[in-house]
Write an enzyme that holds these catalytic residues in place. Sequence first.
Site, short mmCIF file in Angstrom:
data_model
loop_
_atom_site.label_atom_id
_atom_site.label_comp_id
_atom_site.label_asym_id
_atom_site.label_seq_id
_atom_site.Cartn_x
_atom_site.Cartn_y
_atom_site.Cartn_z
N GLY A 1 -8.52 3.79 12.92
CA GLY A 1 -8.37 2.63 13.11
C GLY A 1 -7.20 2.32 11.88
N LEU B 1 -3.28 2.05 10.02
CA LEU B 1 -2.06 2.52 9.94
C LEU B 1 -1.66 3.67 8.64
CD1 LEU B 1 -0.17 -0.92 9.70
CD2 LEU B 1 0.12 0.67 11.34
N PHE C 1 -2.59 8.65 3.16
CA PHE C 1 -1.93 10.26 2.92
C PHE C 1 -3.28 10.72 2.85
CE2 PHE C 1 -2.03 13.38 -0.97
CZ PHE C 1 -0.69 14.05 -0.07
N CYS D 1 -1.37 1.73 4.94
CA CYS D 1 -2.33 1.12 5.05
C CYS D 1 -1.32 -0.14 5.51
CB CYS D 1 -4.26 0.59 4.88
SG CYS D 1 -4.43 2.50 4.66
#
Length: 231
Positions: free
Chosen positions: A86, A88, A91, A185
């Site tokens: 889940g 976005l 890094f 995110c």
Amino acid sequence: MRQPAVRLVRLGRVPYAELLGLQDRWLRRLQAEPGTEASSGTEAGALLLCEPAGPVYTAGLRGGLTPEETARLRALGAEVRVTGRGGLATFHGPGQLLCHPVLDLRRLGLRLRMHVAALEACAVRLCELQGLQDARARPPPYTGVWLDDRKICAIGVRCGRHITSHGLALNCSTDLTWFEHIVPCGLVGTGVTSLSKELQRHVTVDEVMPPFLVAFKEIYKCTLISEDSPN
């Protein structure tokens, strides 16, 4: 009743792809087993721990990176991967503790939201043990662990047929400049931090591993069985 057992697999510093490959093998293993509820002596899955050997940007199910951004990040010398977790873009890199619990939640008596809350609690507890008493979890879309408006631990999981994968990424001595090339995110106006930055000393992944395992056992109410071979 005895606590469920979880296999502890410490990979050390390895390429991110190696972690994903081992995660996939454990997923197939658990998916092939008959589903069972929590019971005495049940083995619930594996806790995969590592430190990424090189810089990697990952995008989740909600995307987060355009083809142009992907090309730009690769030009920096980083790997870019699309994952099934889940969230976005984020890094991963050296100086970061990656924790991927591959678990059958039924065997631990947990639901998905409880699992995410437990991961957050593990990171909060670790921060507290390191002397950072202000660490806290925040509600979505700010999933993870924060010190004020600075995220120290990102969380992104996947769950299918009650079996989890992916997990958390805790910044220990991570080079935080890598985060400057993305919106971590997808959260505009927030920052990132690390244990080293907050404590003003170098904190390694190896240093935080023992207290993290103590927190994991306490919060998940399980026993950990060391796995000599990651296979």
